[in-house]
Design a protein around this motif. Structure first.
Motif, PDB file in Angstrom:
ATOM      1  N   ILE A  10     -27.213  24.876  -0.113  1.00 60.24           N
ATOM      2  CA  ILE A  10     -27.370  23.500   0.372  1.00 60.24           C
ATOM      3  C   ILE A  10     -28.123  22.653  -0.666  1.00 60.24           C
ATOM      4  CG2 ILE A  10     -28.738  22.167   2.056  1.00 60.24           C
ATOM      5  CD1 ILE A  10     -26.247  23.040   3.276  1.00 60.24           C
ATOM      6  N   ARG A  11     -29.155  23.239  -1.216  1.00 62.81           N
ATOM      7  CA  ARG A  11     -29.943  22.544  -2.240  1.00 62.81           C
ATOM      8  C   ARG A  11     -29.050  22.098  -3.399  1.00 62.81           C
ATOM      9  NH1 ARG A  11     -34.973  20.322  -3.554  1.00 62.81           N
ATOM     10  NH2 ARG A  11     -35.674  20.873  -5.637  1.00 62.81           N
ATOM     11  N   MET A  12     -28.248  23.031  -3.905  1.00 57.19           N
ATOM     12  CA  MET A  12     -27.371  22.733  -5.037  1.00 57.19           C
ATOM     13  C   MET A  12     -26.266  21.758  -4.630  1.00 57.19           C
ATOM     14  SD  MET A  12     -28.653  24.366  -7.541  1.00 57.19           S
ATOM     15  CE  MET A  12     -27.400  24.351  -8.818  1.00 57.19           C
ATOM     16  N   GLY A  13     -25.663  22.032  -3.488  1.00 55.27           N
ATOM     17  CA  GLY A  13     -24.559  21.193  -3.023  1.00 55.27           C
ATOM     18  C   GLY A  13     -25.010  19.774  -2.751  1.00 55.27           C
ATOM     19  N   ASP A  14     -26.148  19.625  -2.092  1.00 51.44           N
ATOM     20  CA  ASP A  14     -26.645  18.279  -1.763  1.00 51.44           C
ATOM     21  C   ASP A  14     -27.024  17.504  -3.024  1.00 51.44           C
ATOM     22  OD1 ASP A  14     -26.283  18.849   0.870  1.00 51.44           O
ATOM     23  OD2 ASP A  14     -28.401  19.151   1.350  1.00 51.44           O
ATOM     24  N   THR A  15     -27.624  18.196  -3.978  1.00 57.19           N
ATOM     25  CA  THR A  15     -28.035  17.523  -5.209  1.00 57.19           C
ATOM     26  C   THR A  15     -26.809  16.955  -5.940  1.00 57.19           C
ATOM     27  OG1 THR A  15     -30.004  18.887  -5.420  1.00 57.19           O
ATOM     28  CG2 THR A  15     -29.214  17.839  -7.427  1.00 57.19           C
ATOM     29  N   SER A  16     -25.769  17.782  -6.062  1.00 56.61           N
ATOM     30  CA  SER A  16     -24.551  17.304  -6.714  1.00 56.61           C
ATOM     31  C   SER A  16     -23.878  16.206  -5.899  1.00 56.61           C
ATOM     32  CB  SER A  16     -23.556  18.454  -6.902  1.00 56.61           C
ATOM     33  OG  SER A  16     -23.698  19.013  -8.175  1.00 56.61           O
ATOM     34  N   TRP A  17     -23.937  16.368  -4.601  1.00 60.16           N
ATOM     35  CA  TRP A  17     -23.268  15.417  -3.703  1.00 60.16           C
ATOM     36  C   TRP A  17     -23.902  14.019  -3.802  1.00 60.16           C
ATOM     37  CZ3 TRP A  17     -19.283  13.765  -1.548  1.00 60.16           C
ATOM     38  CH2 TRP A  17     -19.265  13.060  -0.338  1.00 60.16           C
ATOM     39  N   ILE A  18     -25.218  13.972  -3.757  1.00 62.11           N
ATOM     40  CA  ILE A  18     -25.905  12.677  -3.812  1.00 62.11           C
ATOM     41  C   ILE A  18     -25.757  12.050  -5.204  1.00 62.11           C
ATOM     42  CG2 ILE A  18     -28.141  11.498  -3.555  1.00 62.11           C
ATOM     43  CD1 ILE A  18     -26.925  12.504  -0.918  1.00 62.11           C
ATOM     44  N   LEU A  19     -25.844  12.895  -6.231  1.00 65.95           N
ATOM     45  CA  LEU A  19     -25.669  12.373  -7.589  1.00 65.95           C
ATOM     46  C   LEU A  19     -24.257  11.819  -7.766  1.00 65.95           C
ATOM     47  CD1 LEU A  19     -26.764  11.886 -10.411  1.00 65.95           C
ATOM     48  CD2 LEU A  19     -26.224  14.254 -11.000  1.00 65.95           C
ATOM     49  N   TYR A  72     -21.118  15.201   5.521  1.00 64.06           N
ATOM     50  CA  TYR A  72     -21.046  13.915   6.213  1.00 64.06           C
ATOM     51  C   TYR A  72     -21.793  13.818   7.536  1.00 64.06           C
ATOM     52  CZ  TYR A  72     -17.385  12.529   2.966  1.00 64.06           C
ATOM     53  OH  TYR A  72     -16.681  12.200   1.840  1.00 64.06           O
ATOM     54  N   ARG A  73     -22.188  14.938   8.114  1.00 63.38           N
ATOM     55  CA  ARG A  73     -22.659  14.854   9.488  1.00 63.38           C
ATOM     56  C   ARG A  73     -24.122  15.248   9.700  1.00 63.38           C
ATOM     57  NH1 ARG A  73     -18.247  15.228  12.990  1.00 63.38           N
ATOM     58  NH2 ARG A  73     -16.553  14.050  12.067  1.00 63.38           N
ATOM     59  N   GLU A  78     -32.136  17.160   7.053  1.00 61.47           N
ATOM     60  CA  GLU A  78     -31.410  18.415   6.814  1.00 61.47           C
ATOM     61  C   GLU A  78     -30.833  18.495   5.401  1.00 61.47           C
ATOM     62  OE1 GLU A  78     -30.091  19.021  11.473  1.00 61.47           O
ATOM     63  OE2 GLU A  78     -28.749  18.016  10.089  1.00 61.47           O
ATOM     64  N   TYR A  79     -30.896  17.407   4.657  1.00 62.93           N
ATOM     65  CA  TYR A  79     -30.445  17.434   3.255  1.00 62.93           C
ATOM     66  C   TYR A  79     -31.593  17.948   2.394  1.00 62.93           C
ATOM     67  CZ  TYR A  79     -26.237  14.750   4.346  1.00 62.93           C
ATOM     68  OH  TYR A  79     -25.027  14.333   4.844  1.00 62.93           O
ATOM     69  N   ARG A  80     -31.222  18.791   1.414  1.00 65.23           N
ATOM     70  CA  ARG A  80     -32.256  19.417   0.589  1.00 65.23           C
ATOM     71  C   ARG A  80     -32.108  19.060  -0.886  1.00 65.23           C
ATOM     72  NH1 ARG A  80     -33.272  25.057  -0.091  1.00 65.23           N
ATOM     73  NH2 ARG A  80     -35.470  25.110   0.450  1.00 65.23           N
ATOM     74  N   ASN A  81     -31.500  17.936  -1.195  1.00 64.64           N
ATOM     75  CA  ASN A  81     -31.308  17.567  -2.604  1.00 64.64           C
ATOM     76  C   ASN A  81     -32.626  17.205  -3.281  1.00 64.64           C
ATOM     77  OD1 ASN A  81     -30.684  15.196  -0.681  1.00 64.64           O
ATOM     78  ND2 ASN A  81     -31.431  14.218  -2.548  1.00 64.64           N
ATOM     79  N   VAL A  82     -32.642  17.324  -4.603  1.00 60.01           N
ATOM     80  CA  VAL A  82     -33.819  16.863  -5.346  1.00 60.01           C
ATOM     81  C   VAL A  82     -33.861  15.329  -5.251  1.00 60.01           C
ATOM     82  CG1 VAL A  82     -33.686  18.812  -6.942  1.00 60.01           C
ATOM     83  CG2 VAL A  82     -32.666  16.651  -7.596  1.00 60.01           C
ATOM     84  N   GLN A  83     -35.066  14.781  -5.274  1.00 57.93           N
ATOM     85  CA  GLN A  83     -35.204  13.339  -5.031  1.00 57.93           C
ATOM     86  C   GLN A  83     -34.702  12.489  -6.200  1.00 57.93           C
ATOM     87  OE1 GLN A  83     -39.246  12.558  -3.856  1.00 57.93           O
ATOM     88  NE2 GLN A  83     -38.967  13.492  -1.836  1.00 57.93           N
ATOM     89  N   GLY A 225     -36.725  18.697   3.019  1.00 64.55           N
ATOM     90  CA  GLY A 225     -35.990  17.533   3.533  1.00 64.55           C
ATOM     91  C   GLY A 225     -36.738  16.224   3.441  1.00 64.55           C
ATOM     92  N   GLN A 226     -37.735  16.154   2.533  1.00 62.36           N
ATOM     93  CA  GLN A 226     -38.414  14.878   2.293  1.00 62.36           C
ATOM     94  C   GLN A 226     -37.584  14.074   1.294  1.00 62.36           C
ATOM     95  OE1 GLN A 226     -41.490  14.105   3.580  1.00 62.36           O
ATOM     96  NE2 GLN A 226     -41.976  16.089   4.492  1.00 62.36           N
ATOM     97  N   HIS A 227     -37.420  12.786   1.593  1.00 60.64           N
ATOM     98  CA  HIS A 227     -36.582  11.962   0.720  1.00 60.64           C
ATOM     99  C   HIS A 227     -37.281  10.687   0.293  1.00 60.64           C
ATOM    100  CE1 HIS A 227     -33.058  14.480   1.340  1.00 60.64           C
ATOM    101  NE2 HIS A 227     -33.476  14.615   2.580  1.00 60.64           N
ATOM    102  N   THR A 228     -36.698  10.043  -0.699  1.00 60.24           N
ATOM    103  CA  THR A 228     -37.186   8.717  -1.082  1.00 60.24           C
ATOM    104  C   THR A 228     -36.670   7.706  -0.058  1.00 60.24           C
ATOM    105  OG1 THR A 228     -35.232   8.168  -2.381  1.00 60.24           O
ATOM    106  CG2 THR A 228     -36.997   9.324  -3.529  1.00 60.24           C
ATOM    107  N   GLU A 229     -37.167   6.489  -0.153  1.00 60.20           N
ATOM    108  CA  GLU A 229     -36.726   5.469   0.809  1.00 60.20           C
ATOM    109  C   GLU A 229     -35.271   5.071   0.594  1.00 60.20           C
ATOM    110  OE1 GLU A 229     -38.889   5.074  -1.652  1.00 60.20           O
ATOM    111  OE2 GLU A 229     -39.048   2.992  -2.352  1.00 60.20           O
ATOM    112  N   TYR A 230     -34.664   5.539  -0.502  1.00 59.81           N
ATOM    113  CA  TYR A 230     -33.278   5.139  -0.795  1.00 59.81           C
ATOM    114  C   TYR A 230     -32.261   5.966  -0.003  1.00 59.81           C
ATOM    115  CZ  TYR A 230     -35.900   3.387  -4.785  1.00 59.81           C
ATOM    116  OH  TYR A 230     -36.823   2.768  -5.571  1.00 59.81           O
TER     117      TYR A 230
END
Lengths: 250, 97
Positions: A10-19, A72-73, A78-83, A225-230
């Protein structure tokens, strides 16, 4: 163990997904046609990598879900991407620096992951590494081109470096879940990547005439699952349609 | 970007489809330097497995025949059919040709 694998996928997938989402925002807004194509191509590579990771995460999950559900859901927490990848396309210099920091990181991480004891991790890494090598070449060249370019391009690049440096501590945090995987030889020690990352970044900084910021970097809670305000704004945008039309097909 | 053309100079792209095959002209890209030219060419022309090798060369470095000179360059060969091998009859005694 299975939960740890899921977390990292999830960490890897979310990071690529958001980027990828940030890069695809540049479609038709590139500084010129060829760079527009290049940035969106790199965005597509990241969508592909993300899909591989999220597919595997869905397999590892106990629930009956697929990669699209994960993309998408889910809720923000629950997202674990790097900020770092959430940071907006402030100007082209920010796009380049964000990409460069991630490319160096991905290059080091995927290189190590090719030896993972988990065969799917190793296979995804093997495939992604070819793309990442190209991304790194592309962003490194832009770092030097802008840093060593006009006084304005130099200044803008340094501004982006100063702002984005703040988020780089996040890349090397090792929470319990990742420690477990590292112990089993499934992922490398992420904290151990930091010195190589610094070395590679400094080589390009030197060539580009960039100064390394002096302040302490943030070691954020992105793993929890901490994120920036963006982040919330991005979710609103790409989750809107799947939430409105739950059975929508491509 | 306004009306000014600030996309950098043009570069011609040549792609080889397989080892040993001749390089074929694929098109042109804008770029400010060699590295950018080869990257832009890759992103524009080789995303669908079109080739295994590629050249880019600055368009201004290519010496070309100007259209108005084409007559002088190419037409004189029109009436010199003996320059084609098919002009000659091969004697019956010649084998392996």
């Amino acid at each position: 163990m299975k939960k740890d694998l899921y977390n990292f996928a999830i960490r890897m997938g979310d990071t690529s997904w958001i980027l990828s989402h940030r890069l695809c925002e540049l479609c038709s807004y590139g500084p010129f046609l060829e760079e527009d194509l290049a940035m969106t191509n790199i965005g597509l590579d990241h969508i592909g990598q993300s899909e591989e990771w999220l597919k595997y995460a869905a397999e590892l999950s106990d629930e009956n879900i697929d990669a699209d559900f994960l993309a998408y859901r889910r809720k923000e927490k629950e997202y674990r991407n790097v900020q770092l990848v959430e940071f907006p396309n402030e100007d082209f210099a920010y796009v380049v620096v964000r990409q460069f920091f991630m490319d160096v990181y991905n290059y080091l991480l995927y290189s190590k992951l090719t030896n993972s004891k988990d065969t799917t991790f190793a296979a995804i890494a093997q495939k992604s590494l070819k793309e990442v090598r190209y991304h790194l070449r592309h962003s490194s060249n832009w770092m030097v081109r802008l840093g060593d370019g006009t006084s304005e391009s130099h200044e803008r690049l340094q501004n982006a470096v100063n702002d984005l440096w703040f988020y780089t501590g996040d890349l090397f945090v090792m929470p319990e879940s990742e420690q477990n995987l590292a112990k089993d030889g499934i992922i490398p020690d992420l904290a151990g990547l930091e010195s190589d990352w610094n070395k590679m970044v400094m080589e390009v900084f030197n060539e580009a005439g960039m100064q390394k910021p002096e302040y302490e970097v943030l070691a954020s809670g992105s793993f929890d699952g901490q994120h920036t305000e963006y982040m919330g704004f991005m979710l609103c945008e790409f989750q809107y349609l799947p939430n409105m039309l739950q059975d929508a097909k491509w | 970007m306004g009306n000014t053309d600030n996309q950098g100079p043009l570069w011609e792209v040549f792609i080889q489809t397989k080892p040993g095959a001749p390089y074929k002209h694929a098109g042109a890209v804008h770029a400010y330097d060699k590295e950018m030219a080869i990257e832009n060419a890759r992103d524009t022309y080789t995303r669908r497995h079109e080739g295994t090798a590629m050249w880019v060369v600055k368009s201004e470095d290519i010496v070309a025949v100007q259209p108005e000179d084409a007559d002088a360059f190419f037409d004189p060969s029109d009436d010199k059919i003996y320059r084609h091998p098919t002009f000659y009859e091969i004697p019956d005694g010649v084998k392996h040709i």
